[in-house]
Scaffold this motif. Structure first.
Motif, PDB file in Angstrom:
ATOM      1  N   ASP A   1       0.840  -1.190   0.000  1.00 24.20           N
ATOM      2  CA  ASP A   1       0.000   0.000   0.000  1.00 24.20           C
ATOM      3  C   ASP A   1       0.880   1.246   0.000  1.00 24.20           C
ATOM      4  O   ASP A   1       1.938   1.281   0.637  1.00 24.20           O
ATOM      5  N   TRP A   2       0.426   2.287  -0.685  1.00 29.06           N
ATOM      6  CA  TRP A   2       1.192   3.520  -0.722  1.00 29.06           C
ATOM      7  C   TRP A   2       0.288   4.699  -1.059  1.00 29.06           C
ATOM      8  O   TRP A   2      -0.811   4.552  -1.580  1.00 29.06           O
ATOM      9  N   TRP A   3       0.785   5.891  -0.724  1.00 24.87           N
ATOM     10  CA  TRP A   3       0.189   7.131  -1.223  1.00 24.87           C
ATOM     11  C   TRP A   3       1.306   8.059  -1.632  1.00 24.87           C
ATOM     12  O   TRP A   3       2.400   8.045  -1.065  1.00 24.87           O
ATOM     13  N   LEU A   4       1.051   8.877  -2.636  1.00 26.52           N
ATOM     14  CA  LEU A   4       2.075   9.719  -3.241  1.00 26.52           C
ATOM     15  C   LEU A   4       1.467  11.096  -3.533  1.00 26.52           C
ATOM     16  O   LEU A   4       0.354  11.202  -4.041  1.00 26.52           O
ATOM     17  N   ARG A   5       2.204  12.132  -3.182  1.00 21.80           N
ATOM     18  CA  ARG A   5       1.740  13.477  -3.524  1.00 21.80           C
ATOM     19  C   ARG A   5       2.898  14.342  -3.997  1.00 21.80           C
ATOM     20  O   ARG A   5       4.078  14.042  -3.749  1.00 21.80           O
ATOM     21  N   PHE A   6       2.533  15.449  -4.665  1.00 22.01           N
ATOM     22  CA  PHE A   6       3.494  16.428  -5.126  1.00 22.01           C
ATOM     23  C   PHE A   6       3.257  17.736  -4.377  1.00 22.01           C
ATOM     24  O   PHE A   6       2.108  18.102  -4.083  1.00 22.01           O
ATOM     25  N   GLY A   7       4.344  18.445  -4.051  1.00 19.37           N
ATOM     26  CA  GLY A   7       4.228  19.738  -3.393  1.00 19.37           C
ATOM     27  C   GLY A   7       5.353  20.661  -3.805  1.00 19.37           C
ATOM     28  O   GLY A   7       6.365  20.217  -4.362  1.00 19.37           O
ATOM     29  N   ILE A   8       5.166  21.950  -3.553  1.00 12.31           N
ATOM     30  CA  ILE A   8       6.193  22.945  -3.850  1.00 12.31           C
ATOM     31  C   ILE A   8       6.415  23.805  -2.609  1.00 12.31           C
ATOM     32  O   ILE A   8       5.448  24.180  -1.921  1.00 12.31           O
ATOM     33  N   TYR A   9       7.690  24.115  -2.338  1.00 11.93           N
ATOM     34  CA  TYR A   9       8.084  24.903  -1.170  1.00 11.93           C
ATOM     35  C   TYR A   9       9.030  26.002  -1.609  1.00 11.93           C
ATOM     36  O   TYR A   9       9.792  25.836  -2.570  1.00 11.93           O
ATOM     37  N   ASP A  10       8.999  27.146  -0.910  1.00 10.20           N
ATOM     38  CA  ASP A  10       9.954  28.204  -1.219  1.00 10.20           C
ATOM     39  C   ASP A  10      11.267  27.932  -0.492  1.00 10.20           C
ATOM     40  O   ASP A  10      11.415  26.926   0.220  1.00 10.20           O
ATOM     41  N   ILE A  11      12.234  28.818  -0.672  1.00 10.86           N
ATOM     42  CA  ILE A  11      13.567  28.549  -0.122  1.00 10.86           C
ATOM     43  C   ILE A  11      13.591  28.604   1.397  1.00 10.86           C
ATOM     44  O   ILE A  11      14.541  28.134   2.029  1.00 10.86           O
ATOM     45  N   GLU A  12      12.540  29.170   1.999  1.00 12.72           N
ATOM     46  CA  GLU A  12      12.438  29.170   3.460  1.00 12.72           C
ATOM     47  C   GLU A  12      11.703  27.930   3.971  1.00 12.72           C
ATOM     48  O   GLU A  12      11.521  27.786   5.183  1.00 12.72           O
ATOM     49  N   GLY A  13      11.288  27.068   3.067  1.00 17.33           N
ATOM     50  CA  GLY A  13      10.629  25.836   3.470  1.00 17.33           C
ATOM     51  C   GLY A  13       9.137  25.955   3.659  1.00 17.33           C
ATOM     52  O   GLY A  13       8.499  25.038   4.187  1.00 17.33           O
ATOM     53  N   HIS A  14       8.522  27.066   3.256  1.00 19.85           N
ATOM     54  CA  HIS A  14       7.083  27.248   3.420  1.00 19.85           C
ATOM     55  C   HIS A  14       6.322  26.683   2.215  1.00 19.85           C
ATOM     56  O   HIS A  14       6.732  26.883   1.062  1.00 19.85           O
ATOM     57  N   ALA A  15       5.233  26.015   2.483  1.00 22.45           N
ATOM     58  CA  ALA A  15       4.439  25.403   1.424  1.00 22.45           C
ATOM     59  C   ALA A  15       3.780  26.470   0.568  1.00 22.45           C
ATOM     60  O   ALA A  15       3.127  27.385   1.080  1.00 22.45           O
ATOM     61  N   ILE A  16       3.941  26.351  -0.750  1.00 18.70           N
ATOM     62  CA  ILE A  16       3.244  27.251  -1.663  1.00 18.70           C
ATOM     63  C   ILE A  16       2.402  26.494  -2.681  1.00 18.70           C
ATOM     64  O   ILE A  16       1.679  27.120  -3.460  1.00 18.70           O
ATOM     65  N   CYS A  17       2.471  25.164  -2.646  1.00 17.42           N
ATOM     66  CA  CYS A  17       1.608  24.352  -3.503  1.00 17.42           C
ATOM     67  C   CYS A  17       1.399  22.989  -2.856  1.00 17.42           C
ATOM     68  O   CYS A  17       2.355  22.370  -2.371  1.00 17.42           O
ATOM     69  N   TYR A  18       0.152  22.545  -2.846  1.00 15.95           N
ATOM     70  CA  TYR A  18      -0.186  21.227  -2.290  1.00 15.95           C
ATOM     71  C   TYR A  18      -1.100  20.527  -3.290  1.00 15.95           C
ATOM     72  O   TYR A  18      -2.180  21.039  -3.628  1.00 15.95           O
ATOM     73  N   VAL A  19      -0.651  19.365  -3.759  1.00 16.88           N
ATOM     74  CA  VAL A  19      -1.457  18.539  -4.655  1.00 16.88           C
ATOM     75  C   VAL A  19      -1.925  17.319  -3.868  1.00 16.88           C
ATOM     76  O   VAL A  19      -1.117  16.641  -3.226  1.00 16.88           O
ATOM     77  N   ASN A  20      -3.212  17.035  -3.921  1.00 20.54           N
ATOM     78  CA  ASN A  20      -3.742  15.919  -3.146  1.00 20.54           C
ATOM     79  C   ASN A  20      -3.160  14.582  -3.605  1.00 20.54           C
ATOM     80  O   ASN A  20      -2.868  14.398  -4.789  1.00 20.54           O
ATOM     81  N   PRO A  21      -2.965  13.652  -2.678  1.00 19.86           N
ATOM     82  CA  PRO A  21      -2.317  12.386  -3.016  1.00 19.86           C
ATOM     83  C   PRO A  21      -3.153  11.504  -3.947  1.00 19.86           C
ATOM     84  O   PRO A  21      -4.376  11.578  -3.975  1.00 19.86           O
ATOM     85  N   VAL A  22      -2.441  10.664  -4.678  1.00 20.08           N
ATOM     86  CA  VAL A  22      -3.031   9.463  -5.266  1.00 20.08           C
ATOM     87  C   VAL A  22      -2.566   8.302  -4.408  1.00 20.08           C
ATOM     88  O   VAL A  22      -1.566   8.409  -3.688  1.00 20.08           O
ATOM     89  N   TYR A  23      -3.278   7.188  -4.467  1.00 22.62           N
ATOM     90  CA  TYR A  23      -2.949   6.102  -3.549  1.00 22.62           C
ATOM     91  C   TYR A  23      -3.356   4.768  -4.146  1.00 22.62           C
ATOM     92  O   TYR A  23      -4.169   4.679  -5.076  1.00 22.62           O
ATOM     93  N   ARG A  24      -2.772   3.703  -3.578  1.00 24.69           N
ATOM     94  CA  ARG A  24      -3.143   2.336  -3.956  1.00 24.69           C
ATOM     95  C   ARG A  24      -3.273   1.499  -2.698  1.00 24.69           C
ATOM     96  O   ARG A  24      -2.353   1.403  -1.891  1.00 24.69           O
ATOM     97  N   GLY A  25      -4.443   0.918  -2.520  1.00 25.16           N
ATOM     98  CA  GLY A  25      -4.650  -0.099  -1.495  1.00 25.16           C
ATOM     99  C   GLY A  25      -4.730   0.382  -0.071  1.00 25.16           C
ATOM    100  O   GLY A  25      -4.894  -0.428   0.840  1.00 25.16           O
ATOM    101  N   CYS A  26      -4.607   1.686   0.188  1.00 33.34           N
ATOM    102  CA  CYS A  26      -4.673   2.170   1.568  1.00 33.34           C
ATOM    103  C   CYS A  26      -6.085   1.984   2.108  1.00 33.34           C
ATOM    104  O   CYS A  26      -7.062   2.410   1.490  1.00 33.34           O
ATOM    105  N   ILE A  27      -6.195   1.342   3.235  1.00 34.73           N
ATOM    106  CA  ILE A  27      -7.500   1.088   3.853  1.00 34.73           C
ATOM    107  C   ILE A  27      -7.882   2.292   4.698  1.00 34.73           C
ATOM    108  O   ILE A  27      -7.161   2.671   5.621  1.00 34.73           O
ATOM    109  N   GLN A  28      -9.023   2.892   4.368  1.00 32.28           N
ATOM    110  CA  GLN A  28      -9.456   4.058   5.128  1.00 32.28           C
ATOM    111  C   GLN A  28      -9.979   3.632   6.489  1.00 32.28           C
ATOM    112  O   GLN A  28     -10.786   2.729   6.603  1.00 32.28           O
TER     113      GLN A  28
END
Length: 486
Positions: A435-462
């Motif tokens: 099972d896994w989940w994977l997401r993409f994100g973007i951060y500025d040089i200070e480490g602050h989040a400026i983009c959050y893409v919701n994960p895709v996943y396989r087999g994770c049991i909610q």
């Protein structure tokens, strides 16, 4: 009729009787208290017909309904004689023994208002949430959290419409505190009828509210369950919060706002997170304390996914300001569309936006826009990967105007990180058996989040997270102190 009302509880019911109006009904609420409170008006048949927020903001403290004019605070209906009901929701902890408001009621009086206080449509029948405003299949740009003068924002509807146009927004959700301005109709984009449930225990945005299923119907039901009294009920803020989760969850999107931003952080320790659909991961990033609070919200989402809880991230500007206003020490204005949330829809409608949010088919970003291809376009953010083949996740980043880093995270750990330039393309391929989940994100040089893409996943049991919220947060905070993204 003029009457002083003393507020001594979280929800205070008030009643008055009038003869049947021939032409108009005018209800005014005045208070010197600078406290968030909302007053909801019901006619003798129990039909909700208006709301006003007198304790905050610069909007008129009046509900006016006539044959020709209806304020944004009212809903046109056949005026009746008999016993009207007011429910006063006090949105903060009661620090004094009582707060007072002055209620004035008149019938068959003529009132005149500026256009931005009035509904522009000939009537305010329920809008169709199914109507397609655009038939394209694509990501639509909008904002799920903002304010106008109807509550404590600074822009009237005409000023707000100008900003929405300049920001090239496809949709907007004005989320006034415990109230809805009915009949708002910015011509530049689709408006999602919404509200910010504002209580001492936390703030929750409710996206997609029809006028026949407003918060006040819930208040009416709760006070009836509590044993309605003439001047006092024992409805608690917990009752209202839990009631709202149950009352709106089928048709609306329920989103937890700025959960780590002091002093408006979420502090309901016995919360069942399974009642929510989304969490605001990037909120008003120009406010001084928001970047660190947003980073913590993003990390909390990763923590929840590792716990088997599938909640999705959205963004909200939470903008209260005019475009020329800046917070102290900020170089950028707090403005609608910063951040923007991009929702993939097969045609633009309120229902499609709500369903896209609840499925996680969206991403939130400042500055940048993304081209996302997952499995050669077969999947969207938020989707479950059902095949067994290797999945290529490809992202192209546009509008890179400052130094930033793109990051792929697999099960919460960084597996790829690259500096981004205009048009940069990042690719990650995955085909693990577990099972896994994977997401993409973007951060500025200070480490602050400026983009959050919701994960895709396989087999994770909610899983249903009915764990003690306090213990859950203690575990998360201990882990968060050891994290470092960029």
């Amino acid at each position: 009729m003029t009457r002083e009302i003393h507020i001594t509880g979280n929800v205070t019911p008030v009643f008055f009787e009038i003869d049947k109006p021939k032409d108009s009904l005018w209800v005014k609420i005045e208070t010197e208290e600078k406290q968030p409170m909302t007053i909801a008006l019901f006619n003798p048949a129990g039909i909700f017909c208006g709301n006003v927020t007198p304790g905050i903001g610069s909007f008129i403290r009046e509900i006016y309904i006539s044959r020709n004019i209806c304020t944004l605070t009212g809903l046109k209906h056949e005026l009746q004689g008999g016993r009207y009901s007011l429910f006063i929701l006090f949105g903060e902890s009661l620090e004094e023994e009582s707060y007072s408001v002055i209620l004035s009621v008149e019938t068959d009086v003529t009132k005149h208002y500026a256009s931005h206080y009035c509904q522009q449509e000939k009537d305010n029948e329920n809008m169709s949430f199914e109507t397609l405003n655009n038939r394209e299949e694509r990501y639509y740009k909008g904002d799920f959290h903002g304010h106008t003068i109807f509550s404590d924002g600074h822009n009237n509807m005409e000023e707000a419409a100008e900003i929405l146009s300049s920001q090239k927004m496809d949709f907007m959700a004005f989320t006034e505190h415990n109230g809805i301005a009915f009949g708002e109709s910015p011509s530049t984009c689709l408006l999602i009828p919404s509200m910010e449930l504002t209580l001492p225990i936390g703030h929750m945005n409710i996206h997609g509210i029809k006028s026949d299923k407003a918060l006040y119907e819930l208040l009416c039901a709760l006070t009836a369950e509590a044993g309605l009294m003439e001047e006092q009920t024992n409805v608690s803020y917990d009752d209202i919060w839990r009631g709202a989760l149950a009352f709106f969850r089928d048709k609306s999107n329920l989103s937890l706002n700025h959960m780590f931003l002091t002093p408006w952080e979420f502090c309901k320790e016995d919360c069942d997170l399974t009642g929510l659909n989304t969490i605001e991961v990037i909120c008003d990033p120009t406010y001084p304390d928001s970047p660190s609070a947003n980073d913590k919200a993003v990390a909390f989402m990763d923590f929840l996914w590792n716990k088997g809880q599938r909640l999705y991230g959205i963004g909200g500007s939470d903008s209260h300001n005019r475009k020329e206003e800046l917070y102290e020490n900020s170089k950028e204005p707090s403005i609608y569309g910063d951040p923007a949330t991009y929702v993939f829809c097969r045609g633009l409608s309120v229902d499609n936006l709500i369903n896209g949010m609840k499925r996680g088919n969206c991403y939130t970003a400042r500055y940048v826009e993304l081209d996302i291809s997952i499995g050669q376009g077969r999947y969207l953010p938020g989707d479950e990967i059902t095949g067994t083949e290797e999945i290529e996740y490809r992202v192209t980043v546009h509008n890179v105007i400052k130094p930033m880093y793109g990051v792929f995270l697999l099960n919460g750990g960084i597996v790829k990180k690259e500096a981004l330039e205009e048009g940069s393309e990042m690719i990650y391929c995955i085909n693990p058996k577990e099972d896994w989940w994977l997401r993409f994100g973007i951060y500025d040089i200070e480490g602050h989040a400026i983009c959050y893409v919701n994960p895709v996943y396989r087999g994770c049991i909610q899983q249903n997270l009915k764990t003690d919220y306090k213990l859950l947060m203690e575990e998360f905070c201990e882990q968060y102190d050891k994290r470092n993204f960029v």
